[in-house]
Write a protein that holds these residues in place. Structure first.
Motif, PDB file in Angstrom:
ATOM      1  N   PHE A 110      -1.810  28.820  39.261  1.00 27.19           N
ATOM      2  CA  PHE A 110      -2.074  30.167  39.776  1.00 27.19           C
ATOM      3  C   PHE A 110      -3.525  30.627  39.626  1.00 27.19           C
ATOM      4  CE2 PHE A 110       2.407  29.723  39.079  1.00 27.19           C
ATOM      5  CZ  PHE A 110       2.942  30.229  40.258  1.00 27.19           C
ATOM      6  N   ALA A 111      -4.469  29.675  39.682  1.00 22.86           N
ATOM      7  CA  ALA A 111      -5.891  30.038  39.737  1.00 22.86           C
ATOM      8  C   ALA A 111      -6.611  29.019  40.625  1.00 22.86           C
ATOM      9  CB  ALA A 111      -6.509  30.078  38.347  1.00 22.86           C
ATOM     10  N   PHE A 112      -7.822  29.372  41.054  1.00 18.43           N
ATOM     11  CA  PHE A 112      -8.453  28.596  42.131  1.00 18.43           C
ATOM     12  C   PHE A 112      -8.825  27.178  41.719  1.00 18.43           C
ATOM     13  CE2 PHE A 112     -12.976  27.528  42.340  1.00 18.43           C
ATOM     14  CZ  PHE A 112     -13.437  27.998  41.117  1.00 18.43           C
ATOM     15  N   LYS A 113      -8.946  26.905  40.419  1.00 14.78           N
ATOM     16  CA  LYS A 113      -9.382  25.567  40.018  1.00 14.78           C
ATOM     17  C   LYS A 113      -8.402  24.480  40.457  1.00 14.78           C
ATOM     18  CE  LYS A 113     -12.498  27.104  36.469  1.00 14.78           C
ATOM     19  NZ  LYS A 113     -12.255  28.555  36.615  1.00 14.78           N
ATOM     20  N   ASP A 114      -7.143  24.875  40.677  1.00 13.50           N
ATOM     21  CA  ASP A 114      -6.167  23.900  41.172  1.00 13.50           C
ATOM     22  C   ASP A 114      -6.589  23.280  42.513  1.00 13.50           C
ATOM     23  OD1 ASP A 114      -4.311  24.294  39.078  1.00 13.50           O
ATOM     24  OD2 ASP A 114      -3.365  25.970  40.134  1.00 13.50           O
ATOM     25  N   GLY A 143      -8.720  29.109  27.488  1.00 12.91           N
ATOM     26  CA  GLY A 143      -7.455  29.567  28.044  1.00 12.91           C
ATOM     27  C   GLY A 143      -7.213  29.154  29.483  1.00 12.91           C
ATOM     28  N   ASP A 144      -8.238  29.273  30.344  1.00 15.58           N
ATOM     29  CA  ASP A 144      -7.934  29.178  31.766  1.00 15.58           C
ATOM     30  C   ASP A 144      -8.045  27.791  32.374  1.00 15.58           C
ATOM     31  OD1 ASP A 144      -6.864  31.266  33.123  1.00 15.58           O
ATOM     32  OD2 ASP A 144      -8.612  31.481  34.433  1.00 15.58           O
ATOM     33  N   THR A 145      -9.082  27.046  31.993  1.00 15.32           N
ATOM     34  CA  THR A 145      -9.305  25.775  32.668  1.00 15.32           C
ATOM     35  C   THR A 145      -8.417  24.664  32.114  1.00 15.32           C
ATOM     36  OG1 THR A 145     -11.135  25.433  31.178  1.00 15.32           O
ATOM     37  CG2 THR A 145     -11.669  26.203  33.364  1.00 15.32           C
ATOM     38  N   VAL A 251     -18.081  35.798  46.163  1.00 18.84           N
ATOM     39  CA  VAL A 251     -17.423  34.838  45.278  1.00 18.84           C
ATOM     40  C   VAL A 251     -17.611  35.231  43.814  1.00 18.84           C
ATOM     41  CG1 VAL A 251     -17.163  32.390  44.765  1.00 18.84           C
ATOM     42  CG2 VAL A 251     -18.054  33.086  47.001  1.00 18.84           C
ATOM     43  N   PRO A 252     -16.523  35.543  43.110  1.00 20.97           N
ATOM     44  CA  PRO A 252     -16.652  35.843  41.675  1.00 20.97           C
ATOM     45  C   PRO A 252     -17.072  34.579  40.933  1.00 20.97           C
ATOM     46  CG  PRO A 252     -14.314  35.721  42.305  1.00 20.97           C
ATOM     47  CD  PRO A 252     -15.120  35.568  43.569  1.00 20.97           C
ATOM     48  N   THR A 253     -18.160  34.667  40.186  1.00 21.28           N
ATOM     49  CA  THR A 253     -18.850  33.451  39.760  1.00 21.28           C
ATOM     50  C   THR A 253     -18.992  33.339  38.247  1.00 21.28           C
ATOM     51  OG1 THR A 253     -20.103  33.575  41.802  1.00 21.28           O
ATOM     52  CG2 THR A 253     -20.966  32.122  40.111  1.00 21.28           C
ATOM     53  N   GLY A 254     -18.799  32.100  37.756  1.00 16.73           N
ATOM     54  CA  GLY A 254     -19.029  31.783  36.352  1.00 16.73           C
ATOM     55  C   GLY A 254     -20.013  30.632  36.268  1.00 16.73           C
ATOM     56  N   ASN A 255     -19.494  29.426  36.477  1.00 17.75           N
ATOM     57  CA  ASN A 255     -20.334  28.239  36.399  1.00 17.75           C
ATOM     58  C   ASN A 255     -21.016  27.890  37.716  1.00 17.75           C
ATOM     59  OD1 ASN A 255     -21.218  26.551  34.372  1.00 17.75           O
ATOM     60  ND2 ASN A 255     -19.136  25.969  33.816  1.00 17.75           N
ATOM     61  N   PHE A 256     -20.853  28.744  38.734  1.00 23.46           N
ATOM     62  CA  PHE A 256     -21.545  28.598  40.014  1.00 23.46           C
ATOM     63  C   PHE A 256     -20.988  27.443  40.859  1.00 23.46           C
ATOM     64  CE2 PHE A 256     -25.355  28.167  42.819  1.00 23.46           C
ATOM     65  CZ  PHE A 256     -25.518  29.491  43.149  1.00 23.46           C
ATOM     66  N   GLY A 257     -19.800  26.923  40.483  1.00 26.96           N
ATOM     67  CA  GLY A 257     -19.239  25.800  41.235  1.00 26.96           C
ATOM     68  C   GLY A 257     -18.627  26.236  42.550  1.00 26.96           C
ATOM     69  N   ASN A 258     -17.869  27.325  42.514  1.00 28.19           N
ATOM     70  CA  ASN A 258     -17.180  27.785  43.712  1.00 28.19           C
ATOM     71  C   ASN A 258     -18.184  28.181  44.794  1.00 28.19           C
ATOM     72  OD1 ASN A 258     -15.393  28.861  45.543  1.00 28.19           O
ATOM     73  ND2 ASN A 258     -14.384  30.245  44.105  1.00 28.19           N
ATOM     74  N   VAL A 259     -19.110  29.071  44.469  1.00 31.58           N
ATOM     75  CA  VAL A 259     -20.030  29.572  45.498  1.00 31.58           C
ATOM     76  C   VAL A 259     -20.998  28.478  45.970  1.00 31.58           C
ATOM     77  CG1 VAL A 259     -21.777  30.529  43.903  1.00 31.58           C
ATOM     78  CG2 VAL A 259     -21.442  31.573  46.158  1.00 31.58           C
ATOM     79  N   PRO A 305     -12.480  36.996  32.024  1.00 30.76           N
ATOM     80  CA  PRO A 305     -12.999  36.049  31.025  1.00 30.76           C
ATOM     81  C   PRO A 305     -13.500  34.733  31.602  1.00 30.76           C
ATOM     82  CG  PRO A 305     -10.595  36.236  30.869  1.00 30.76           C
ATOM     83  CD  PRO A 305     -11.064  37.340  31.779  1.00 30.76           C
ATOM     84  N   SER A 306     -12.974  34.302  32.752  1.00 29.82           N
ATOM     85  CA  SER A 306     -13.423  33.017  33.303  1.00 29.82           C
ATOM     86  C   SER A 306     -14.834  33.107  33.860  1.00 29.82           C
ATOM     87  CB  SER A 306     -12.466  32.538  34.383  1.00 29.82           C
ATOM     88  OG  SER A 306     -11.197  32.337  33.823  1.00 29.82           O
ATOM     89  N   MET A 307     -15.394  34.310  33.854  1.00 31.08           N
ATOM     90  CA  MET A 307     -16.770  34.484  34.318  1.00 31.08           C
ATOM     91  C   MET A 307     -17.690  34.895  33.179  1.00 31.08           C
ATOM     92  SD  MET A 307     -15.490  36.669  37.561  1.00 31.08           S
ATOM     93  CE  MET A 307     -17.098  37.126  38.159  1.00 31.08           C
ATOM     94  N   PRO A 384      -8.489  40.792  37.937  1.00 34.18           N
ATOM     95  CA  PRO A 384      -9.841  41.297  37.653  1.00 34.18           C
ATOM     96  C   PRO A 384     -10.985  40.419  38.168  1.00 34.18           C
ATOM     97  CG  PRO A 384      -8.603  40.880  35.604  1.00 34.18           C
ATOM     98  CD  PRO A 384      -7.648  40.694  36.718  1.00 34.18           C
ATOM     99  N   HIS A 385     -10.814  39.100  38.239  1.00 32.68           N
ATOM    100  CA  HIS A 385     -11.887  38.247  38.795  1.00 32.68           C
ATOM    101  C   HIS A 385     -12.063  38.547  40.280  1.00 32.68           C
ATOM    102  CE1 HIS A 385     -10.258  36.184  35.269  1.00 32.68           C
ATOM    103  NE2 HIS A 385     -11.463  35.685  35.082  1.00 32.68           N
ATOM    104  N   THR A 386     -10.930  38.594  40.981  1.00 31.60           N
ATOM    105  CA  THR A 386     -10.952  38.922  42.405  1.00 31.60           C
ATOM    106  C   THR A 386     -11.597  40.289  42.619  1.00 31.60           C
ATOM    107  OG1 THR A 386      -8.918  37.654  42.649  1.00 31.60           O
ATOM    108  CG2 THR A 386      -9.471  39.189  44.435  1.00 31.60           C
ATOM    109  N   ALA A 408     -10.232  35.332  46.371  1.00 29.00           N
ATOM    110  CA  ALA A 408      -9.277  35.773  45.340  1.00 29.00           C
ATOM    111  C   ALA A 408      -8.971  34.567  44.469  1.00 29.00           C
ATOM    112  CB  ALA A 408      -8.005  36.312  46.000  1.00 29.00           C
ATOM    113  N   THR A 409      -9.452  34.588  43.212  1.00 30.63           N
ATOM    114  CA  THR A 409      -9.459  33.356  42.423  1.00 30.63           C
ATOM    115  C   THR A 409      -8.314  33.224  41.423  1.00 30.63           C
ATOM    116  OG1 THR A 409     -11.071  34.382  40.943  1.00 30.63           O
ATOM    117  CG2 THR A 409     -11.928  32.910  42.646  1.00 30.63           C
ATOM    118  N   ALA A 410      -7.579  34.296  41.151  1.00 33.52           N
ATOM    119  CA  ALA A 410      -6.446  34.149  40.225  1.00 33.52           C
ATOM    120  C   ALA A 410      -5.300  35.063  40.652  1.00 33.52           C
ATOM    121  CB  ALA A 410      -6.859  34.473  38.795  1.00 33.52           C
TER     122      ALA A 410
END
Ligand SMILES: *Cc1c(COP(=O)(O)O)cnc(C)c1O
Length: 466
Positions: A110-114, A143-145, A251-259, A305-307, A384-386, A408-410
């Motif tokens: 249930f999150a975009f990393k899948d 927790g998330d990854t 794009v909600p961003t953390g490690n800059f992989g998605n964007v 938190p994933s960001m 909240p990330h979305t 929408a990432t989670a």
């Protein structure tokens, strides 16, 4: 297709080697030696039978050509996306006023990393089988990854996975998403310590060359090129729905992989207008995209938190492009950043970036307000990330031509507390998630002690040769 390192000093590799290597030997990140052009079939948005997996195989094929037969690659891609809970895999929802949400959270955790990891787990296993090798993936998670990685490789024959999480410091649902997976190759460890302790233990194991070699340690972290590659597909899926009218993405961003994957799609010829890099209070990327300079500070915990990240590792791939693919200059810039905690690019580049990118941030108050607004206006519940990405999209709407797609990432049920604080009720749990987390848990608890953790990892890695 050949791959080169962003720091210019590592061997040139093919896709299979890049997949298994992760980081390049010179500390850089692998990128393709040229950008392939999207085929007419890919740009039609509906090659083959017209489903997401067909589009995915068509978009990614130039990156893996030479490593698989096309037939086998198509099979692996089809298999990766069968476990998604929506027939469109990444469905789009219209919010009005030219704003859309692309839902990337219909995978098993249930999150975009899948979207990337479900494929990467299969590609890993295939490559290992071909070589007659086995690996032990070791990682730490706040927790998330962890759950996405576990779901990606559970029951894969040539892989053991050991995930450390801080005991008592991940949410109930996040822990259960990891520990209820009942597979002989999945090993959860609750460490008596913090997330940083977990990460230090993992780093220490990787820093021990003998241990690393004996147990074939490996990782599937967000700098892995195959993850970026798999994410380019949904940008193509979104843009082709608008008939090549230039589309912007927030794009909600953390490690800059998605964007970054959106940038890759643009390099491949997709009509992408603006890429909006949306950050929470941890706004180092907002500084970078608005001023061309950035300075590291401490990480603040937020509702997303994933960001909560200061140094976004995948930014290196964009810097390499900006520096005309000059590995020496890229290495200099990043070495300087590591030494001083500061980075500045020259004025000309800073101006050039603004044509295709913008950086915006939304703090916790705006995140909460956005969740409440969307619920009030449409009845939809977002996580909240979305919400961070959507807040940035809404603020940019006025200055952009063409549609704006917010990622929408989670699924909101993963962040029930934050949602409840915003709208006064908890989001409904998807039945598959509720069912999954009710199963028995499998986890061992260990002190934050390297000797004990190494002994446990050694036992887990031995399962593969049993
Ligand atoms: C990982 C994650 C992000 C950030 O993605 P990056 O690729 O690291 O930028 C955003 N939202 C959610 C829910 C995530 O799990």
């Amino acid at each position: 297709m050949k791959y080169i390192s962003t720091r210019g000093q590592a061997p040139v590799l093919g896709f299979g080697d890049v997949l298994l290597a992760g980081l390049a030997a010179d500390g850089g990140l692998y990128v393709p030696d040229r950008w392939p052009v999207l085929s007419a079939e890919a740009l039609s948005g509906q090659p083959g039978r017209g489903d997401y997996a067909d589009l995915a195989a068509e978009v990614m094929w130039p990156f893996v050509d030479g490593a698989y037969t096309r037939g086998r690659f198509d099979e692996l891609v089809q298999d990766a996306y069968t476990g998604f809970g929506h027939p469109d895999v990444v469905p789009m929802v219209e919010l009005g006023d030219g704003l859309w949400l692309m839902e990337l959270f219909h995978g098993p955790t249930f999150a975009f990393k899948d979207v990337a990891l479900q494929l990467v787990g299969r590609l890993f296993d295939e490559e290992l089988a071909r070589r007659g090798e086995r690996v032990t993936i070791v990682g730490a998670t706040s927790g998330d990854t962890g759950s996405a990685a576990i779901e990606a490789v559970s029951d894969r024959e040539n892989i053991q996975i050991v995930i450390l999480h801080p005991y008592g410091r991940v949410s109930d649902i996040q822990r259960r998403q990891m520990t209820t997976v009942d597979s002989a190759n999945v090993h959860n460890v609750a460490i008596e310590g913090t997330f940083d302790d977990c990460q230090d233990l993992v780093k220490a194991m990787f820093a021990d060359p003998a241990f690393r070699a004996d147990h074939h340690l490996s990782a599937v972290n967000s700098i892995n090129w195959a993850r970026v590659m798999a994410q380019t597909v949904y940008y193509v899926a979104a843009a082709t729905r608008f008939d090549q009218k230039a589309v912007s993405f927030s794009v909600p961003t953390g490690n800059f992989g998605n964007v970054l994957a959106g940038h890759v799609a643009r390099q491949m010829g997709l009509a992408v207008n603006r890429l909006i890099v949306a950050s929470n209070r941890n706004d180092i990327l907002t500084q970078f995209f608005t001023t061309g300079s950035m300075a590291v500070s401490e990480v603040h915990p937020t509702l997303s938190p994933s960001m909560d990240i200061q140094v976004s590792s995948n930014l290196e791939r964009l810097l390499f492009e900006l520096l005309d693919r000059d590995g020496r200059r890229t290495a200099e810039l990043l070495d300087g950043f590591r030494a001083t905690g500061r980075m500045q690019i020259d004025h000309r580049l800073a101006t050039q970036i603004k044509r295709g990118w913008s950086g915006l941030k939304a703090d916790d108050a705006e995140t909460t307000a956005t969740i409440a607004d969307v619920y009030g206006e449409t009845g939809m519940i977002i996580d909240p990330h979305t919400a961070v990405g959507l807040a940035a999209a809404r603020r940019s709407r006025g200055e952009l031509e063409g549609p704006v797609v917010a990622m929408a990432t989670a699924h909101p049920a993963k962040f029930g507390d934050a949602v409840e604080a915003a709208i006064g009720k908890r989001p409904p749990m998807p039945p598959a998630l509720a069912e999954a987390v009710r199963r028995p848990e499998h986890c061992v608890r260990l002190p934050g002690d390297l000797v004990a953790v190494k002994a446990h990892v050694a036992r887990c890695s031995a399962v593969s040769s049993a």
